[in-house]
Design a protein around this motif. Structure first.
Motif, PDB file in Angstrom:
ATOM      1  N   UNK A 103       0.830  -1.208   0.000  1.00  0.00           N
ATOM      2  CA  UNK A 103       0.000   0.000   0.000  1.00  0.00           C
ATOM      3  C   UNK A 103       0.860   1.252   0.000  1.00  0.00           C
ATOM      4  N   UNK A 104       1.917   1.244   0.814  1.00  0.00           N
ATOM      5  CA  UNK A 104       2.799   2.400   0.876  1.00  0.00           C
ATOM      6  C   UNK A 104       3.401   2.679  -0.502  1.00  0.00           C
ATOM      7  N   UNK A 105       3.949   1.630  -1.135  1.00  0.00           N
ATOM      8  CA  UNK A 105       4.585   1.808  -2.439  1.00  0.00           C
ATOM      9  C   UNK A 105       3.598   2.279  -3.502  1.00  0.00           C
ATOM     10  N   UNK A 106       2.435   1.621  -3.591  1.00  0.00           N
ATOM     11  CA  UNK A 106       1.463   1.987  -4.616  1.00  0.00           C
ATOM     12  C   UNK A 106       0.871   3.360  -4.349  1.00  0.00           C
ATOM     13  N   UNK A 107       0.659   3.709  -3.083  1.00  0.00           N
ATOM     14  CA  UNK A 107       0.161   5.047  -2.761  1.00  0.00           C
ATOM     15  C   UNK A 107       1.130   6.111  -3.258  1.00  0.00           C
ATOM     16  N   UNK A 108       2.412   5.907  -3.019  1.00  0.00           N
ATOM     17  CA  UNK A 108       3.404   6.925  -3.383  1.00  0.00           C
ATOM     18  C   UNK A 108       3.439   7.170  -4.889  1.00  0.00           C
ATOM     19  N   UNK A 109       3.281   6.116  -5.686  1.00  0.00           N
ATOM     20  CA  UNK A 109       3.303   6.303  -7.133  1.00  0.00           C
ATOM     21  C   UNK A 109       1.959   6.788  -7.668  1.00  0.00           C
TER      22      UNK A 109
END
Length: 278
Positions: A103-109
């Motif tokens: 979630x953190x990674x996909x949120x950032x992109x």
């Protein structure tokens, strides 16, 4: 009880959250197959250190709605964004455990870093779990196929066995009590079977390498070198190489659930990172 309603999906979905403390916000994203309840040792520690600790239940888990669809990382990232926007959170540190790291990674992109000050990956699935020609260091797909077969056959039995691996429990190793194992099984069984199954595909098959490339905020990575669920070589060590300037903390002998088994070490490092000491 406090809830955030996500209206961006075909079926409006309510997400349960809890918070404690005041100050700069720290948002915790839980792992599979648990809920925000897994963060009980971190919430108080972060609040005592002068921060506002917030944890929410992913759709399909805990006290959030259990919709029939939406168990993919684009939707999960949009759910997280709804939490941040509804509560008007800014200068946030995101802390993602296991599949929560996705979630953190996909949120950032997908949503950018306007609201984000820093990120933490704990025992995370990033950058990409599934083994393949372009990911030879990943985990064999048969592992995840077997997980789903056992979940369909007898979910409580599988989750009970998985819980022991999750905490590093063995014949000679007892990092947590039987009470902790039992309570975690109860939490895991609160999730929908559909969500539990679909999330196996989500966290095993989603490639976060392009998402990781978008991260340009201070990043802390914490992983145990005895993690049997998400091997450190397939995850944290690769992740640290792909995020310039990131800090990797390896816990000697720690299993997957290090936020519980090694809670004092984890809380110390997390608070130090929040305070800018790491």
């Amino acid at each position: 009880m406090p809830f955030v309603t996500v209206k961006s999906t075909a079926q409006p979905t309510t997400l349960f959250y809890e918070e404690v403390g005041e100050g700069r916000p720290v948002v915790f994203i839980h792992g599979w197959p648990l809920s925000s309840a897994m963060w009980e040792y971190q919430m108080g520690a972060v609040a005592d250190a002068g921060f506002r600790a917030i944890a929410y239940d992913r759709r399909g888990f805990g006290r959030s709605d259990h919709p029939a669809a939406g168990y993919d990382y684009d939707t999960f990232a949009d759910d997280l964004n709804a939490v941040l926007e509804t509560l008007d959170l800014r200068d946030v540190t995101l802390v993602g455990f296991s599949m929560g790291g996705g979630e953190v990674a996909r949120f950032m992109s997908r949503h950018g870093a306007d609201r984000i000050a820093s990120v933490v990956f704990a025992s995370a699935v990033t950058p990409y779990l599934l083994k393949g020609d372009n990911n030879p260091d990943g985990v064999d797909g048969d592992v995840f196929t077997e997980m789903k077969e056992k979940l369909r056959d007898e979910r409580p039995a599988f989750l009970e066995t998985f819980g022991k691996q999750f905490f590093g429990q063995g014949m000679l190793s007892h990092p947590v009590s039987q009470a902790t194992l039992d309570s975690s099984l109860v939490v895991a069984m609160q999730a929908s079977k559909k969500g539990t199954l679909d999330c196996v595909d989500a966290f095993s098959k989603t490639d976060f390498r392009q998402d990781i490339a978008s991260i340009r905020v201070p990043t802390l990575i914490i992983h145990g070198d005895d993690d049997k669920v998400i091997p450190i070589d397939a995850s944290a060590r690769r992740l640290a190489r792909e995020i310039p300037g990131s800090v990797l903390k390896e816990y000697d002998g720690a299993p997957h659930a290090l936020v519980i088994t090694h809670k004092d070490d984890f809380n110390r490092d997390l608070v130090s990172f929040l305070q800018g000491s790491i």
